[in-house]
Design an enzyme around this catalytic site. Structure first.
Site, PDB file in Angstrom:
ATOM      1  CG  ASP A  42      -5.401   8.438   4.325  1.00 24.52           C
ATOM      2  OD1 ASP A  42      -6.296   8.983   3.662  1.00 24.52           O
ATOM      3  OD2 ASP A  42      -5.627   7.527   5.149  1.00 24.52           O
TER       4      ASP A  42
ATOM      5  CG  ASP B 266      -1.871   5.433   4.824  1.00 25.48           C
ATOM      6  OD1 ASP B 266      -1.731   4.394   5.492  1.00 25.48           O
ATOM      7  OD2 ASP B 266      -2.962   5.774   4.329  1.00 25.48           O
TER       8      ASP B 266
ATOM      9  CE  LYS C 182      -3.126   2.639   3.003  1.00 22.01           C
ATOM     10  NZ  LYS C 182      -3.776   2.696   4.331  1.00 22.01           N
TER      11      LYS C 182
ATOM     12  NE  ARG D 159     -10.649  -0.863   4.101  1.00 23.16           N
ATOM     13  CZ  ARG D 159     -11.133  -0.994   5.338  1.00 23.16           C
ATOM     14  NH1 ARG D 159     -12.297  -1.596   5.535  1.00 23.16           N
ATOM     15  NH2 ARG D 159     -10.457  -0.520   6.366  1.00 23.16           N
TER      16      ARG D 159
ATOM     17  CG  ASP E 155      -9.633   7.775   6.823  1.00 29.19           C
ATOM     18  OD1 ASP E 155      -8.593   7.852   6.139  1.00 29.19           O
ATOM     19  OD2 ASP E 155      -9.624   7.772   8.064  1.00 29.19           O
TER      20      ASP E 155
ATOM     21  CD  GLU F  84      -6.719   5.498   2.436  1.00 30.81           C
ATOM     22  OE1 GLU F  84      -5.594   5.101   2.777  1.00 30.81           O
ATOM     23  OE2 GLU F  84      -7.608   5.787   3.260  1.00 30.81           O
TER      24      GLU F  84
ATOM     25  CE  LYS G  48      -6.199   9.229   7.710  1.00 37.33           C
ATOM     26  NZ  LYS G  48      -6.677   8.120   8.538  1.00 37.33           N
TER      27      LYS G  48
END
Length: 495
Positions: A271, A289, A266, A352, A348, A350, A278
């Site tokens: 993010d 991230d 990933k 996956r 959020d 995201e 967030k």
């Protein structure tokens, strides 16, 4: 840092710093006894004066020791002989490295004969030492106007018995390679997000390929992703001005035709959470991230340094998750590369979404195994804290191999269940699947989501949200994990 292995009497070695270990209550191993005898009892006198107790991680420097060719003698405590676990050895190695950073001299010599760590042979003990010392010298000062002082220490000699020199040399080579991979992973994670963007990650992969023979890199841009039908991947990126990239690395060091192992990382380079934004507190840490993708690049560097006879594919799912007028909204439905539709209930969640399309892409390589690495869920930090990575998958043999590799690499993971009942939390009335499963078992339902796209091969998922970086304070920064675990797993595949 150069690591060399030598078989010799420690007292005869010319070195800036000679390092030997000691135990509590003044107990000395055979090598330490010989050094103590040569120095006229200098070690015993240090215990007698109370300067040294031998507790784990305690260090003491004796300058200009008599009858040694070393300029100084560094004593490192291991604790009680029957209690020397890997954790105590790593603590001692870290203390040793800390002491060396504050000493002069371009070289040091470590005496290994007296070190007996529970459950570890000389190879494992030496490799842990090398990894710890090399990683401990890591500095990230690229954006500081005043750079760190240049490291005087250039070479560390590891002294062992001649019969074990082969194991020690193998450990030194592999430990240095793993530390090099961790350093690359840490560098990428620590880069600011205005520099480390999806195109930057692609360029770093290309740079890696320039430095090593046998590595091929292909970069899939948004047009290619659109052709492939990667609707979930593109949905994450559409709110950002930074274009997404799927980076494909291929290393064919193994037998021709042998199925490759695939690592999927990933790579959300920043993010914000998107429209489901967030909180502001600690949002700067969302530059980490992309540490899953960074760990894939780091593992490739370790494999390439060792030139492992293995076929390996790396897939980096790189995008930036931003809010804008073009961003995905909660309630949007997208079609994935697999043809399955996803209702995006939370933008959020995201990671996956980029991973599911990348995992579908992995099918074309007809893999032996697929492991995805992702800073996926805050729920994993709640469940396991910051010491242990979460592990889930669809193949118990693969899961067991990763758990064992993590234990031996001192980069541990813990398996969580993927019972069918958890899948029901992802039901959507409007699409094939929702991208979140509610407040319960968030780490598990995230893996359940990914499992919908991995049915054609052996797959494992590593949630490294708690282990990929250290939060807050002066120690904040990327850790380089799980490069040791992944590299150990790949080493195990070629033995």
């Amino acid at each position: 840092m150069e690591f060399v292995v030598k078989s010799a009497k420690p007292a005869t070695l010319k070195t800036a710093t000679l390092i030997t270990t000691v135990l509590e209550e003044g107990r000395l191993g055979a090598a330490a006894q010989a050094i103590d005898l040569a120095t006229g009892g200098a070690i015993a006198q240090a215990f007698k004066r109370g300067d040294l107790t031998g507790k784990p991680g305690q260090v003491l420097v004796l300058h200009n020791p008599a009858n040694l060719k070393a300029e100084r003698l560094l004593l490192v405590g291991l604790g009680k002989e029957q209690e020397i676990e890997p954790r105590q050895w790593r603590k001692a190695a870290s203390a040793l490295g800390g002491a060396l950073r504050n000493l002069g001299g371009s070289d040091a010599t470590v005496v290994l004969q007296d070190v007996q760590v529970k459950g570890r042979d000389l190879y494992a003990t030496t490799r842990m030492l090398v990894e710890t010392l090399a990683d401990g010298l890591y500095v990230f000062d690229r954006f500081k106007s005043k750079k760190a002082d240049p490291r005087a220490l250039k070479k560390i000699t590891l002294v062992c018995d001649k019969a074990q020199s082969g194991d020690a040399e193998r450990a030194a080579i592999q430990g240095a390679a793993i530390a090099s991979g961790m350093a690359l992973t840490r560098d990428l994670g620590n880069m600011p997000p205005n520099v480390c963007q999806p195109t930057y990650m692609a360029e770093q992969a290309r740079q890696l390929a320039k430095g090593y023979k046998g590595l091929k890199v292909e970069v899939l841009d948004e047009n290619k992703l659109r052709e492939l039908g990667a609707g979930a991947f593109l949905a994450v990126a559409q709110g950002s001005d930074q274009p997404p990239r799927m980076v494909v690395l291929q290393y064919n060091g193994g037998p021709k035709g042998a199925k490759p192992h695939v690592l999927v990382g990933k790579g959300i380079t920043f993010d914000t959470g998107g429209i489901s934004i967030k909180p502001a507190a600690n949002m700067d840490e969302m530059k980490y991230d992309m540490c899953g993708a960074a760990s894939v690049l780091g593992t490739f560097r370790a494999v390439l340094d060792m030139q492992l006879p293995i076929n390996l594919v790396g897939l980096l799912a790189c995008a930036e998750n931003m809010p804008s007028g073009h961003a995905t909204r909660p309630g949007d439905i997208v079609t994935t590369m697999s043809g399955q539709t996803v209702e995006i209930l939370n933008t959020d969640a995201e990671g996956r979404l980029v991973l599911c399309d990348t995992l579908t892409y992995a099918e074309r390589f007809k893999p032996e195994s697929v492991i995805d690495i992702a800073t996926l869920t805050g729920a994993c930090i709640v469940a396991l804290g910051s010491n242990t990575s979460g592990l889930m998958g669809n193949d118990q043999v693969l899961a067991d191999a990763l758990l064992d590799a993590g234990t031996r690499a001192d980069d541990r993971a813990w398996q969580l269940p993927l019972f069918e009942e958890y899948q029901e939390q992802l039901d959507s009335p409007f699409a094939d699947i929702a991208n979140i499963g509610g407040p319960k078992a968030g780490t598990i339902t995230a893996a359940c989501f990914l499992s919908r796209f991995t049915k054609s091969y052996r797959w494992a998922h590593l949630d490294v949200a708690g282990t990929a970086w250290i939060s807050g304070g002066k120690e904040k920064g990327a850790t380089g994990r799980p490069v040791p675990l992944l590299t150990q797993y790949l080493l195990d595949q070629v033995r």
